[in-house]
Design an enzyme around this catalytic site. Structure first.
Site, PDB file in Angstrom:
ATOM      1  N   PRO A 148       0.619  -1.190  -0.102  1.00  0.00           N
ATOM      2  CA  PRO A 148      -0.022  -0.020  -0.122  1.00  0.00           C
ATOM      3  C   PRO A 148       0.995   1.271  -0.122  1.00  0.00           C
ATOM      4  CG  PRO A 148      -0.674  -1.385   2.096  1.00  0.00           C
ATOM      5  CD  PRO A 148       0.448  -2.051   1.248  1.00  0.00           C
ATOM      6  N   GLU A 200       1.400  -6.077   6.772  1.00  0.00           N
ATOM      7  CA  GLU A 200       2.204  -5.539   7.710  1.00  0.00           C
ATOM      8  C   GLU A 200       3.544  -5.256   6.844  1.00  0.00           C
ATOM      9  OE1 GLU A 200      -0.988  -7.214  10.011  1.00  0.00           O
ATOM     10  OE2 GLU A 200       0.487  -7.966   8.283  1.00  0.00           O
ATOM     11  N   ARG A 260      -1.477  -9.017 -20.573  1.00  0.00           N
ATOM     12  CA  ARG A 260      -2.667  -8.926 -21.616  1.00  0.00           C
ATOM     13  C   ARG A 260      -1.853  -7.888 -22.687  1.00  0.00           C
ATOM     14  NH1 ARG A 260      -5.427  -4.063 -21.808  1.00  0.00           N
ATOM     15  NH2 ARG A 260      -7.104  -4.719 -22.715  1.00  0.00           N
ATOM     16  N   ASP A 290      -7.796   1.117 -24.930  1.00  0.00           N
ATOM     17  CA  ASP A 290      -7.984   0.893 -23.356  1.00  0.00           C
ATOM     18  C   ASP A 290      -8.210   2.145 -22.746  1.00  0.00           C
ATOM     19  OD1 ASP A 290      -7.814  -1.927 -23.594  1.00  0.00           O
ATOM     20  OD2 ASP A 290      -5.924  -1.978 -22.809  1.00  0.00           O
TER      21      ASP A 290
HETATM   22  N1  LIG Z   1      -3.246  -2.293  -1.003  1.00  0.00           N
HETATM   23  C1  LIG Z   1      -2.351  -3.442  -0.568  1.00  0.00           C
HETATM   24  N2  LIG Z   1      -2.685  -3.904   0.531  1.00  0.00           N
HETATM   25  C2  LIG Z   1      -1.947  -5.029   0.798  1.00  0.00           C
HETATM   26  C3  LIG Z   1      -0.855  -5.379   0.000  1.00  0.00           C
HETATM   27  C4  LIG Z   1      -0.604  -4.935  -1.167  1.00  0.00           C
HETATM   28  C5  LIG Z   1      -1.368  -3.686  -1.527  1.00  0.00           C
HETATM   29  N3  LIG Z   1      -1.417  -3.126  -2.690  1.00  0.00           N
HETATM   30  O1  LIG Z   1      -1.904  -1.989  -3.085  1.00  0.00           O
HETATM   31  O2  LIG Z   1      -0.413  -3.464  -3.641  1.00  0.00           O
END
Ligand SMILES: Nc1ncccc1[N+](=O)[O-]
Length: 294
Positions: free
Chosen positions: A136, A163, A205, A220
């Site tokens: 994230p 985490e 793809r 796209d």
């Molecule tokens: N949003 C995410 N939450 C956990 C792991 C990976 C994530 N992501 O966006 O790649």
């Protein structure tokens, strides 16, 4: 393109066996190898995580298994390739019982070398993959990034739990390969596996030959160039009237210019409605230019 995926849930990647990507694998366009991270643990419980230094909730993935996994799959120049055991995507059940396919790093070296100019073979560096770590806290994954990754010969994906993986793993990997920490969105997943499926689908793809009709890539949403920041408009197919709802006449008119203008107008409307921040980036002159092109 070769894809190596390292995860504690290898069975998560069974979907890569089906549909478009499944066919691409059968046609040799994508060479997908899934590895169970636990094969690089050495304790009875096959431990892959531990509590975070400095306290705080949840667990962090230990560096050792990751370091050994990356050393095996993408050996540093000083380490002779030993080959790693991988589980063909879709056949993974319990790592102990699955018959595994060896990852022939030399074969990759050969493939990559095949791409090198003739005569540029002396002192060839061993192939180095690009490591993608979904998290994230990574850079946003975009269509432009998908296009860039689709041109890579070898991608390795590290699936960490939310985490995260001990930060020294990425730090050390950066000393010998390009590492991209990538986010697929601002929400919380339990781990990187779903993100890898998203990225692999978006990238796979685009690999030449995977999609039947190359045209559809250019149209796209978010595709670099023509549709850079326009969302795709509504689409229709037979029957011409369905539950009293008719297909817009212009689409049946055969006037390609009028059809293209109508589609761009609808794409604009949808972009303004759903993604005003993208619409704000549109250059009116550019839009007029598109009109002239149709
Ligand atoms: N949003 C995410 N939450 C956990 C792991 C990976 C994530 N992501 O966006 O790649």
């Amino acid at each position: 393109m070769r894809l190596d995926i390292i995860s504690i849930f290898p069975e998560y990647f069974a979907p890569l066996q089906v549909s478009l990507l499944g066919k691409a694998r059968l046609r040799g366009l994508l060479d997908v190898h899934v590895h169970d991270l636990r094969q690089w643990t050495h304790d009875r419980h096959r431990t892959v995580d531990d509590t975070p230094y400095g306290g705080g909730p949840g667990m962090v993935m230990k560096p050792d298994p990751w370091g050994e996994a990356l050393d095996t799959i993408a050996p540093p120049p000083s380490v002779p390739a030993t080959g790693a055991r991988s589980i063909p995507a879709g056949q993974a059940t319990d790592a102990q019982t699955v018959d595994v396919q060896t990852v022939d790093v030399q074969a990759i070296a050969h493939e990559q070398a095949a791409g090198a100019e003739h005569g540029a073979t002396e002192g060839r560096r061993p192939p180095v993959p690009r490591l993608i770590v979904p998290t994230p806290s990574g850079r946003p994954f975009t269509q432009a990034m998908a296009v860039e990754l689709a041109a890579e010969p070898w991608l390795v994906f590290a699936c960490g739990r939310y985490e995260g993986i001990d930060s020294r793993v990425v730090e050390e990997a950066r000393t010998r390969m390009r590492v991209d920490e990538v986010s697929i969105g601002d929400y919380v997943l339990a781990g990187g596996e779903a993100a890898v499926l998203v990225i692999v689908e978006a990238v796979g793809r685009l690999v030449p030959g995977v999609l039947g009709n190359a045209e559809s890539v250019a149209d796209d949403s978010f595709a670099p160039g023509r549709m850079q920041t326009l969302l795709e408009g509504p689409v229709y197919t037979k029957p011409p009237v369905w539950r009293g709802r008719a297909v817009p006449d212009v689409l049946l008119s055969g006037h390609h210019g009028a059809i293209a203008r109508w589609r761009r107008d609808q794409a604009l409307r949808r972009t303004v409605a759903n993604r005003p921040e993208l619409a704000a980036e549109l250059d009116p002159a550019d839009l007029d230019e598109r009109d002239r092109q149709v």
